[in-house]
Design a protein around this motif. Structure first.
Motif, PDB file in Angstrom:
ATOM      1  N   PRO A  25      54.241 110.203  29.998  1.00 28.13           N
ATOM      2  CA  PRO A  25      54.551 111.510  29.399  1.00 28.13           C
ATOM      3  C   PRO A  25      55.852 111.471  28.608  1.00 28.13           C
ATOM      4  O   PRO A  25      56.856 110.904  29.057  1.00 28.13           O
ATOM      5  N   GLY A  26      55.810 112.056  27.421  1.00 31.98           N
ATOM      6  CA  GLY A  26      56.989 112.098  26.568  1.00 31.98           C
ATOM      7  C   GLY A  26      57.185 110.863  25.721  1.00 31.98           C
ATOM      8  O   GLY A  26      58.107 110.814  24.894  1.00 31.98           O
ATOM      9  N   GLU A  27      56.325 109.842  25.901  1.00 29.52           N
ATOM     10  CA  GLU A  27      56.397 108.622  25.100  1.00 29.52           C
ATOM     11  C   GLU A  27      55.051 108.380  24.433  1.00 29.52           C
ATOM     12  O   GLU A  27      54.052 109.007  24.775  1.00 29.52           O
ATOM     13  N   ARG A  28      55.039 107.482  23.483  1.00 28.09           N
ATOM     14  CA  ARG A  28      53.798 107.166  22.771  1.00 28.09           C
ATOM     15  C   ARG A  28      53.341 105.758  23.121  1.00 28.09           C
ATOM     16  O   ARG A  28      54.114 104.808  23.056  1.00 28.09           O
ATOM     17  N   ARG A  29      52.089 105.640  23.514  1.00 28.04           N
ATOM     18  CA  ARG A  29      51.450 104.358  23.733  1.00 28.04           C
ATOM     19  C   ARG A  29      50.209 104.288  22.859  1.00 28.04           C
ATOM     20  O   ARG A  29      49.589 105.314  22.566  1.00 28.04           O
ATOM     21  N   ILE A  30      49.849 103.056  22.456  1.00 26.77           N
ATOM     22  CA  ILE A  30      48.647 102.853  21.634  1.00 26.77           C
ATOM     23  C   ILE A  30      47.760 101.823  22.319  1.00 26.77           C
ATOM     24  O   ILE A  30      48.211 100.738  22.688  1.00 26.77           O
ATOM     25  N   THR A  98      53.717 104.057  12.161  1.00 24.26           N
ATOM     26  CA  THR A  98      54.182 105.442  12.174  1.00 24.26           C
ATOM     27  C   THR A  98      53.812 106.128  13.483  1.00 24.26           C
ATOM     28  O   THR A  98      54.631 106.829  14.089  1.00 24.26           O
ATOM     29  N   LEU A  99      52.580 105.918  13.932  1.00 24.60           N
ATOM     30  CA  LEU A  99      52.144 106.541  15.183  1.00 24.60           C
ATOM     31  C   LEU A  99      52.910 105.986  16.382  1.00 24.60           C
ATOM     32  O   LEU A  99      53.202 106.716  17.331  1.00 24.60           O
ATOM     33  N   ALA A 100      53.239 104.695  16.338  1.00 24.02           N
ATOM     34  CA  ALA A 100      53.953 104.087  17.458  1.00 24.02           C
ATOM     35  C   ALA A 100      55.350 104.670  17.622  1.00 24.02           C
ATOM     36  O   ALA A 100      55.886 104.722  18.737  1.00 24.02           O
ATOM     37  N   THR A 101      55.937 105.120  16.513  1.00 22.54           N
ATOM     38  CA  THR A 101      57.306 105.639  16.569  1.00 22.54           C
ATOM     39  C   THR A 101      57.365 107.159  16.497  1.00 22.54           C
ATOM     40  O   THR A 101      58.453 107.733  16.465  1.00 22.54           O
ATOM     41  N   GLN A 102      56.203 107.819  16.478  1.00 21.11           N
ATOM     42  CA  GLN A 102      56.156 109.280  16.441  1.00 21.11           C
ATOM     43  C   GLN A 102      56.698 109.848  17.760  1.00 21.11           C
ATOM     44  O   GLN A 102      56.294 109.436  18.834  1.00 21.11           O
ATOM     45  N   ARG A 103      57.626 110.785  17.659  1.00 28.75           N
ATOM     46  CA  ARG A 103      58.245 111.370  18.839  1.00 28.75           C
ATOM     47  C   ARG A 103      57.894 112.855  18.937  1.00 28.75           C
ATOM     48  O   ARG A 103      57.415 113.462  17.986  1.00 28.75           O
ATOM     49  N   VAL A 104      58.138 113.442  20.099  1.00 33.07           N
ATOM     50  CA  VAL A 104      57.640 114.782  20.392  1.00 33.07           C
ATOM     51  C   VAL A 104      58.162 115.854  19.443  1.00 33.07           C
ATOM     52  O   VAL A 104      57.538 116.912  19.306  1.00 33.07           O
ATOM     53  N   ASP A 105      59.288 115.620  18.784  1.00 34.89           N
ATOM     54  CA  ASP A 105      59.806 116.618  17.846  1.00 34.89           C
ATOM     55  C   ASP A 105      59.488 116.273  16.390  1.00 34.89           C
ATOM     56  O   ASP A 105      59.984 116.918  15.467  1.00 34.89           O
ATOM     57  N   ASP A 106      58.645 115.250  16.178  1.00 35.85           N
ATOM     58  CA  ASP A 106      58.232 114.878  14.824  1.00 35.85           C
ATOM     59  C   ASP A 106      57.040 115.733  14.386  1.00 35.85           C
ATOM     60  O   ASP A 106      56.350 116.326  15.217  1.00 35.85           O
ATOM     61  N   PRO A 107      56.769 115.777  13.079  1.00 36.91           N
ATOM     62  CA  PRO A 107      55.599 116.539  12.614  1.00 36.91           C
ATOM     63  C   PRO A 107      54.290 115.841  12.948  1.00 36.91           C
ATOM     64  O   PRO A 107      54.251 114.655  13.305  1.00 36.91           O
ATOM     65  N   VAL A 108      53.204 116.599  12.838  1.00 39.41           N
ATOM     66  CA  VAL A 108      51.854 116.044  13.012  1.00 39.41           C
ATOM     67  C   VAL A 108      51.617 114.985  11.933  1.00 39.41           C
ATOM     68  O   VAL A 108      52.009 115.148  10.778  1.00 39.41           O
ATOM     69  N   VAL A 109      50.970 113.895  12.324  1.00 39.06           N
ATOM     70  CA  VAL A 109      50.545 112.859  11.384  1.00 39.06           C
ATOM     71  C   VAL A 109      49.034 113.001  11.191  1.00 39.06           C
ATOM     72  O   VAL A 109      48.297 113.217  12.165  1.00 39.06           O
ATOM     73  N   TYR A 110      48.573 112.882   9.945  1.00 41.00           N
ATOM     74  CA  TYR A 110      47.143 113.014   9.654  1.00 41.00           C
ATOM     75  C   TYR A 110      46.565 111.653   9.250  1.00 41.00           C
ATOM     76  O   TYR A 110      47.062 111.013   8.326  1.00 41.00           O
ATOM     77  N   ILE A 126      42.193 113.543  10.548  1.00 42.45           N
ATOM     78  CA  ILE A 126      42.405 113.453  11.994  1.00 42.45           C
ATOM     79  C   ILE A 126      43.862 113.788  12.299  1.00 42.45           C
ATOM     80  O   ILE A 126      44.756 112.981  12.023  1.00 42.45           O
ATOM     81  N   PRO A 127      44.143 114.974  12.855  1.00 46.41           N
ATOM     82  CA  PRO A 127      45.525 115.300  13.201  1.00 46.41           C
ATOM     83  C   PRO A 127      45.965 114.575  14.476  1.00 46.41           C
ATOM     84  O   PRO A 127      45.215 114.519  15.457  1.00 46.41           O
ATOM     85  N   VAL A 128      47.148 114.000  14.435  1.00 52.20           N
ATOM     86  CA  VAL A 128      47.723 113.344  15.614  1.00 52.20           C
ATOM     87  C   VAL A 128      48.994 114.103  15.994  1.00 52.20           C
ATOM     88  O   VAL A 128      50.057 113.887  15.406  1.00 52.20           O
ATOM     89  N   PRO A 129      48.908 115.025  16.966  1.00 47.90           N
ATOM     90  CA  PRO A 129      50.090 115.776  17.380  1.00 47.90           C
ATOM     91  C   PRO A 129      51.116 114.848  18.036  1.00 47.90           C
ATOM     92  O   PRO A 129      50.749 113.916  18.745  1.00 47.90           O
TER      93      PRO A 129
END
Length: 216
Positions: A25-30, A98-110, A126-129
């Motif tokens: 939670p709070g981190e991004r994994r792929i 970009t998705l790997a470094t996306q953080r919770v306060d970043d904008p949605v990536v499409y 495809i929205p990636v919150p």
């Protein structure tokens, strides 16, 4: 001839729990799923994401980076559509980074999506919150060691290689091609021709996977 891979038998429920274990939670994994054409990548990826739920996981397929048909015509590669050099591998690698470094306060990536019924990709569909902790990506060439594919792999936390029995995989491919308008003869020729040439290359990369699995 395609060689049967030494795969670990598992169930979908076990894969779901393994995917859940990647979530922080709070981190991004792929998580990446790969395998030869007809291995069941898109089906399993969708099942994992559905089981985990939209607050936990989102699916971003590699197929969204198919080069457009008009580009493939210009390059003389339309008859090889699906081969590794018929994708925008650089674009895919940049998106995964970009998705790997996306953080919770970043904008949605499409991300783009491939529409098989028109054989073209649709951008920004495809929205990636940023709050979703797990991105599941699937595609044929996640473990290829040429061009920009290794760059994409460097940003993926784990890659699982799906290895069903070869006859099962071939039957799936024939059904898929028939479902999208090919005759039975055309479907078989494509499945055992272009698809099988790609399969040999993809299966040669299986040793780089974190796991090789066969669903039972």
């Amino acid at each position: 001839m395609t060689v049967e891979l030494d795969a670990q038998d598992t169930t979908l429920d076990e894969l779901v729990e393994s995917a859940r274990a990647l979530v922080v939670p709070g981190e991004r994994r792929i998580l990446g799923l790969t395998g030869a054409p007809g291995a069941g990548k898109s089906t399993v990826a969708e099942q994992l994401v559905d089981a985990l739920g939209p607050e936990v996981a989102v699916l971003v397929p590699m197929d969204g980076f198919h080069l457009a048909n008009e580009v493939l015509i210009e390059l003389g590669r339309l008859d090889r559509k699906g081969a590794h050099d018929t994708f925008d591998d650089g674009g895919y690698a940049r998106l995964i980074a970009t998705l790997a470094t996306q953080r919770v306060d970043d904008p949605v990536v499409y991300a783009p999506r491939f529409r098989r019924e028109i054989e073209e990709s649709i951008g920004s569909s495809i929205p990636v919150p940023p709050t979703v902790p797990l991105v599941v990506t699937e595609g044929n060439y996640l473990l290829l060691d040429v061009d920009a594919w290794p760059t994409a792999r460097s940003h993926i936390d784990a890659v699982w290689f799906l290895a069903p029995d070869t006859d099962v995989r071939h039957a799936r491919l024939v059904r898929r091609h028939e479902a999208y308008g090919k005759s039975a003869e055309e479907a078989a020729l494509w499945a055992l021709g272009s698809d099988e040439r790609n399969a040999r290359l993809i299966e040669s990369t299986a040793g780089r996977a974190d796991r090789i699995v066969r669903l039972r």
